[in-house]
Design a protein around this motif. Structure first.
Motif, PDB file in Angstrom:
ATOM      1  N   SER A  36       0.862  -1.553  -0.408  1.00 47.55           N
ATOM      2  CA  SER A  36       0.488  -0.103  -0.044  1.00 47.55           C
ATOM      3  C   SER A  36       0.577   1.285  -0.128  1.00 47.55           C
ATOM      4  O   SER A  36       0.771   2.242  -0.907  1.00 47.55           O
ATOM      5  N   LEU A  37       1.850   1.381   0.948  1.00 43.97           N
ATOM      6  CA  LEU A  37       2.535   2.420   0.730  1.00 43.97           C
ATOM      7  C   LEU A  37       3.725   2.568  -0.569  1.00 43.97           C
ATOM      8  O   LEU A  37       3.998   3.705  -0.580  1.00 43.97           O
ATOM      9  N   GLY A  38       4.127   1.887  -0.552  1.00 38.84           N
ATOM     10  CA  GLY A  38       5.047   1.540  -2.180  1.00 38.84           C
ATOM     11  C   GLY A  38       3.733   2.424  -3.436  1.00 38.84           C
ATOM     12  O   GLY A  38       4.449   3.048  -3.676  1.00 38.84           O
ATOM     13  N   GLY A  39       2.428   1.809  -2.943  1.00 40.52           N
ATOM     14  CA  GLY A  39       1.899   1.826  -4.494  1.00 40.52           C
ATOM     15  C   GLY A  39       1.512   3.316  -4.645  1.00 40.52           C
ATOM     16  O   GLY A  39       1.125   4.209  -4.883  1.00 40.52           O
ATOM     17  N   SER A  40       0.707   3.709  -3.147  1.00 44.91           N
ATOM     18  CA  SER A  40       0.562   5.022  -2.672  1.00 44.91           C
ATOM     19  C   SER A  40       1.677   5.995  -2.914  1.00 44.91           C
ATOM     20  O   SER A  40       1.626   7.543  -3.792  1.00 44.91           O
ATOM     21  N   SER A  41       2.776   5.736  -2.518  1.00 46.49           N
ATOM     22  CA  SER A  41       3.585   6.794  -2.868  1.00 46.49           C
ATOM     23  C   SER A  41       4.017   7.267  -4.408  1.00 46.49           C
ATOM     24  O   SER A  41       4.391   8.326  -4.923  1.00 46.49           O
ATOM     25  N   LEU A  42       4.349   5.729  -5.270  1.00 51.38           N
ATOM     26  CA  LEU A  42       4.477   6.283  -6.794  1.00 51.38           C
ATOM     27  C   LEU A  42       3.296   6.845  -7.301  1.00 51.38           C
ATOM     28  O   LEU A  42       4.074   7.776  -8.077  1.00 51.38           O
ATOM     29  N   LEU A  43       1.889   6.390  -6.706  1.00 51.69           N
ATOM     30  CA  LEU A  43       0.903   7.423  -7.454  1.00 51.69           C
ATOM     31  C   LEU A  43       0.647   8.295  -7.032  1.00 51.69           C
ATOM     32  O   LEU A  43      -0.036   9.674  -7.889  1.00 51.69           O
ATOM     33  N   LEU A  44       1.288   8.368  -5.653  1.00 50.24           N
ATOM     34  CA  LEU A  44       1.466  10.383  -5.660  1.00 50.24           C
ATOM     35  C   LEU A  44       2.545  10.960  -6.251  1.00 50.24           C
ATOM     36  O   LEU A  44       1.887  12.137  -6.639  1.00 50.24           O
TER      37      LEU A  44
END
Length: 98
Positions: A46-54
């Motif tokens: 979740s954190l990795g995906g959210s970081s890249l999507l941010l």
């Protein structure tokens, strides 16, 4: 399509792939345990995906997406902090009772 546009798309799709992995990991983990469970890996994906999507949303200047992903990012960090704190407390309790 320019080289930078292609890189931005790769960033976005990589973020989406990480975000998808959290659901896959959670589903397989729950199936293994025969009940609904959320493994720690769910929060890391979740954190990795959210970081890249941010980052993707910032590059695209999409305010709605930026607000959504930054809110989720904070929640995922908080969950990982709570999990870490609980593990440390359990370990300290176990060492105290030895």
């Amino acid at each position: 399509m320019t080289k930078s546009e292609g890189a931005i798309l790769v960033l976005g799709f990589t973020g989406q792939a990480l975000f998808f992995m959290r659901f896959l990991v959670q589903w397989l983990y729950s199936e293994k345990h025969r009940r609904s469970m959320i493994p720690v890996a769910f929060w890391y994906f979740s954190l990795g995906g959210s970081s890249l999507l941010l980052v993707y949303a910032i590059i695209r200047k999409d305010l709605v997406f930026i607000v959504g992903q930054s809110t989720g990012f904070s929640i995922y960090l908080r969950n990982l902090y709570l999990i870490s704190r609980e593990r440390k407390e359990k370990q300290a309790h176990a060492e105290k009772n030895q």
